[in-house]
Enzyme design. Structure first.
Site, PDB file in Angstrom:
ATOM      1  N   LYS A 154      64.901 -24.722 -11.745  1.00  0.00           N
ATOM      2  CA  LYS A 154      66.127 -25.405 -12.134  1.00  0.00           C
ATOM      3  C   LYS A 154      66.384 -26.648 -11.266  1.00  0.00           C
ATOM      4  O   LYS A 154      65.808 -26.775 -10.168  1.00  0.00           O
ATOM      5  CB  LYS A 154      67.295 -24.417 -12.023  1.00  0.00           C
ATOM      6  CG  LYS A 154      67.152 -23.227 -12.979  1.00  0.00           C
ATOM      7  CD  LYS A 154      68.369 -22.309 -12.949  1.00  0.00           C
ATOM      8  CE  LYS A 154      68.217 -21.201 -13.992  1.00  0.00           C
ATOM      9  NZ  LYS A 154      69.467 -20.413 -14.134  1.00  0.00           N
ATOM     10  N   TYR A 192      70.055 -21.321 -24.297  1.00  0.00           N
ATOM     11  CA  TYR A 192      71.112 -20.442 -23.809  1.00  0.00           C
ATOM     12  C   TYR A 192      72.056 -19.990 -24.927  1.00  0.00           C
ATOM     13  O   TYR A 192      73.233 -19.693 -24.665  1.00  0.00           O
ATOM     14  CB  TYR A 192      71.887 -21.130 -22.676  1.00  0.00           C
ATOM     15  CG  TYR A 192      71.114 -21.200 -21.360  1.00  0.00           C
ATOM     16  CD1 TYR A 192      70.556 -20.051 -20.787  1.00  0.00           C
ATOM     17  CD2 TYR A 192      70.963 -22.397 -20.688  1.00  0.00           C
ATOM     18  CE1 TYR A 192      69.859 -20.103 -19.584  1.00  0.00           C
ATOM     19  CE2 TYR A 192      70.264 -22.457 -19.474  1.00  0.00           C
ATOM     20  CZ  TYR A 192      69.721 -21.304 -18.931  1.00  0.00           C
ATOM     21  OH  TYR A 192      69.040 -21.349 -17.731  1.00  0.00           O
ATOM     22  N   ASN A 251      70.737 -20.624  -9.433  1.00  0.00           N
ATOM     23  CA  ASN A 251      69.938 -19.480  -8.986  1.00  0.00           C
ATOM     24  C   ASN A 251      68.419 -19.706  -9.083  1.00  0.00           C
ATOM     25  O   ASN A 251      67.663 -18.787  -9.343  1.00  0.00           O
ATOM     26  CB  ASN A 251      70.381 -18.214  -9.722  1.00  0.00           C
ATOM     27  CG  ASN A 251      70.249 -18.351 -11.216  1.00  0.00           C
ATOM     28  OD1 ASN A 251      69.799 -19.394 -11.709  1.00  0.00           O
ATOM     29  ND2 ASN A 251      70.597 -17.319 -11.953  1.00  0.00           N
ATOM     30  N   HIS A 261      64.687 -19.861 -13.988  1.00  0.00           N
ATOM     31  CA  HIS A 261      64.841 -19.100 -15.230  1.00  0.00           C
ATOM     32  C   HIS A 261      63.533 -18.353 -15.432  1.00  0.00           C
ATOM     33  O   HIS A 261      62.465 -18.902 -15.159  1.00  0.00           O
ATOM     34  CB  HIS A 261      65.073 -20.042 -16.423  1.00  0.00           C
ATOM     35  CG  HIS A 261      64.853 -19.339 -17.731  1.00  0.00           C
ATOM     36  ND1 HIS A 261      65.833 -18.560 -18.316  1.00  0.00           N
ATOM     37  CD2 HIS A 261      63.751 -19.211 -18.524  1.00  0.00           C
ATOM     38  CE1 HIS A 261      65.339 -18.014 -19.423  1.00  0.00           C
ATOM     39  NE2 HIS A 261      64.080 -18.393 -19.567  1.00  0.00           N
ATOM     40  N   GLU A 270      60.171 -18.908 -25.958  1.00  0.00           N
ATOM     41  CA  GLU A 270      60.472 -19.886 -24.901  1.00  0.00           C
ATOM     42  C   GLU A 270      59.238 -20.709 -24.531  1.00  0.00           C
ATOM     43  O   GLU A 270      59.347 -21.900 -24.249  1.00  0.00           O
ATOM     44  CB  GLU A 270      61.044 -19.164 -23.677  1.00  0.00           C
ATOM     45  CG  GLU A 270      62.441 -18.622 -23.951  1.00  0.00           C
ATOM     46  CD  GLU A 270      63.038 -17.812 -22.803  1.00  0.00           C
ATOM     47  OE1 GLU A 270      62.363 -17.628 -21.767  1.00  0.00           O
ATOM     48  OE2 GLU A 270      64.204 -17.370 -22.948  1.00  0.00           O
TER      49      GLU A 270
END
Ligand code: UDP
Ligand code: MG
Length: 155
Positions: free
Chosen positions: A11, A51, A114, A117, A128
């Site tokens: 991220k 998402y 965080n 992913h 994905e």
């Protein structure tokens, strides 16, 4: 037990904190094979799709925003049971709750920023990987250390 491919995104918080190398290194050292790797600027459309399961949540707009701050690193990783292995390595969603020793547990103090992913199952991994990698961007290279990574009855 089966050979799987899974999607990981590093991220923008990871890019900004200069943790790209460190996080990729953990996957490499584990013995996962990197079969796809690129830098990508995400936009609202791809994040709305990615998402979609969180569209009704109050943090949805902020989450999408946070994923567009810098490019992300998209990784396709392969190995036996790779989807579960990578989820275990990532740890619980909230970095404050994630176990020390996991990526989020070691590098994150946030429920949103965080670090990674990671696909959460075989169906999402397939969808994905197709979402983030085009035909020809995933490589089936030969690893001469294969016999040191797995027992003969595992390969
Ligand atoms: N997220 C958030 N607030 C929350 C829960 C999730 O900002 O209360 C973000 C967080 O970045 C997380 C992402 O939404 O990684 C996707 O959520 P999911 O429940 O799919 O967690 P994950 O699969 O990433 O552990
Ligand atoms: Mg998820």
């Amino acid at each position: 037990m089966s050979v799987e491919k899974t999607l990981v995104l590093l991220k923008p918080c990871t890019v900004q904190r200069a943790l790209i190398g460190e996080v990729i290194s953990r996957f490499e050292k584990k013995g996962l094979r990197i079969v796809g790797l690129k830098f990508m600027q995400l936009d609202d459309a791809i994040l709305t799709e990615h998402y979609a399961h969180l569209a009704e949540r109050p943090f949805f707009p902020g989450l999408k925003e946070s994923m567009m701050v810098t490019p992300v690193v998209a990784l396709a990783l392969e190995g036996i049971d790779a989807i579960e292995v990578v989820r275990q390595m990532a740890g619980a969603t909230n970095g404050r709750k994630a176990q020390p020793g996991t990526i989020r547990g070691d590098y994150s103090m946030s429920g949103q920023q965080n670090i990674v992913h990671a696909s959460d199952g075989p169906e999402s991994a397939e969808v994905e990987l197709r979402r983030f990698f085009r035909e020809g961007e995933i490589f089936d290279w030969v690893n001469p250390l294969h016999r040191s990574l797995y027992a003969t009855d595992e390969c």
